[in-house]
Design a protein around this motif. Structure first.
Motif, short mmCIF file in Angstrom:
data_model
loop_
_atom_site.label_atom_id
_atom_site.label_comp_id
_atom_site.label_asym_id
_atom_site.label_seq_id
_atom_site.Cartn_x
_atom_site.Cartn_y
_atom_site.Cartn_z
N SER A 34 0.83 -1.21 0.00
CA SER A 34 0.00 0.00 0.00
C SER A 34 0.87 1.26 0.00
N GLY A 35 2.00 1.21 0.72
CA GLY A 35 2.92 2.35 0.69
C GLY A 35 3.48 2.58 -0.70
N ILE B 224 -5.02 4.06 1.48
CA ILE B 224 -4.79 4.88 2.68
C ILE B 224 -5.30 4.16 3.92
N LEU B 225 -6.50 3.60 3.80
CA LEU B 225 -7.06 2.86 4.94
C LEU B 225 -6.21 1.63 5.26
N LEU B 226 -5.74 0.94 4.22
CA LEU B 226 -4.96 -0.28 4.42
C LEU B 226 -3.62 0.03 5.09
N VAL B 227 -2.94 1.09 4.66
CA VAL B 227 -1.63 1.40 5.24
C VAL B 227 -1.75 1.79 6.71
N ALA B 228 -2.86 2.42 7.07
CA ALA B 228 -3.05 2.83 8.46
C ALA B 228 -3.43 1.65 9.35
N VAL B 229 -4.35 0.83 8.87
CA VAL B 229 -4.82 -0.32 9.67
C VAL B 229 -3.72 -1.34 9.85
N THR B 230 -2.99 -1.65 8.77
CA THR B 230 -1.94 -2.66 8.88
C THR B 230 -0.77 -2.17 9.72
N ALA B 231 -0.54 -0.86 9.77
CA ALA B 231 0.51 -0.34 10.65
C ALA B 231 0.21 -0.69 12.10
#
Length: 301
Positions: free
Chosen positions: A28-29, A212-219
């Protein structure tokens, strides 16, 4: 049911979640780097993180956020933000496997900083890990060979930033809860990403929102899963599984971006992993000795 399984097996389950989270965050990044600046990626990550961590704190109690160590939180988050910037910046320009391989130098810098700042001993296994790690790093970067990308140096600087944040986290954890540390992380890093983003703002396209949602949740999920794994099993079980990130991300890079991991990167990563495993095994052998020492009767003073 997981609770009926062996702790090591449950830890492996949680580490599987961490590995998939790290891979999803890397992809995602990379996708977001085509449309957004690195600062914007970090801003949106922190924005969603504030909402997620805030919800968890609301359930467990706001009293835990009271702190007398604002300076320590600030120092940790400046270093951690720098680490994140280097990592996400590198994702945009160099192969995914190379980013992860360079990131694995973090234990080297952590050991050096722990020696210099915390006064921890540099034992022979730790020195061996340092020598292996630096040798592996030189193989990956190949200074003077004309193949060094500036993004690789950014990832390396990011690894140093992560090491500083780990040392500061160890200090903060003596008085702060994990949620407290995470809350101040997202709150402080939100303006760190917002201010420079406003100088070169690019409104995200609609198709960027899932990334954007994926990079935040997976972090958040990656670190949560790792924390659960470490709570259930020793480092000798958990850390070797974390090393699986490198071959897995190499497969992801090959399948999604046609990246081929070259021999020096593979050899360098192998040296770093070997050094880390030597150190972990040595620490594991010392653990029973510490336990026996604590159990031994003390003579009256």
């Amino acid at each position: 049911m997981l609770k009926d399984r062996h702790p090591a097996l449950v830890a492996a389950f949680w580490m599987t979640g961490a590995l998939f989270s790290f891979m999803a965050m890397a992809v995602s990044g990379r996708e977001l780097s085509q449309d957004l600046t690195t600062f914007q990626i970090l801003f949106f990550r922190s924005l969603i993180g504030v909402l997620l961590i805030g919800a968890l704190v609301a359930r467990s109690g706001w009293a835990q956020l009271k702190t007398n160590r604002a300076g320590g939180h600030l120092m940790r988050n400046i270093a951690h933000f720098g680490g994140q910037y280097g990592w996400f910046y590198g994702l945009a320009f160099i192969p995914l496997a190379e980013v992860i391989a360079i990131e694995f130098t973090t234990p080297i810098w952590t050991a050096l900083l722990a020696w210099m700042v915390l006064g921890e001993r540099l034992t022979l296994p730790r020195l061996t890990a340092l020598v292996f790690g630096i040798s592996g790093l030189l193989l990956i970067l190949r200074p003077g060979m004309g193949s060094l990308h500036p993004a690789a140096l950014a990832v390396l600087a990011g690894a140093v930033g992560y090491a500083i944040s780990y040392i500061q986290t160890k200090s903060l954890s003596a008085s702060e809860t994990p949620l407290c540390i995470l809350f101040y992380m997202t709150m402080m890093q939100l303006p760190f990403g917002l201010v420079p983003s406003l100088m070169d703002w690019k409104t995200p396209e609609l198709n960027s929102l899932p990334w954007i949602l994926l990079v935040a949740v997976t972090a958040m999920s990656a670190h949560y899963c790792m924390a659960r794994a470490f709570k259930l099993a020793d480092a000798t079980v958990v850390v070797p599984m974390d090393f699986m990130r490198l071959p897995l991300i190499a497969v992801v890079g090959y399948l999604f971006y046609e990246e081929v991991i070259d021999l020096p990167v593979a050899l360098g990563a192998g040296l770093m992993l070997a050094g880390n495993l030597i150190n972990i095994r040595a620490e594991q052998r010392k653990a029973p000795l510490r336990t026996e020492a604590l159990k031994a009767p003390r003579s009256p003073e």
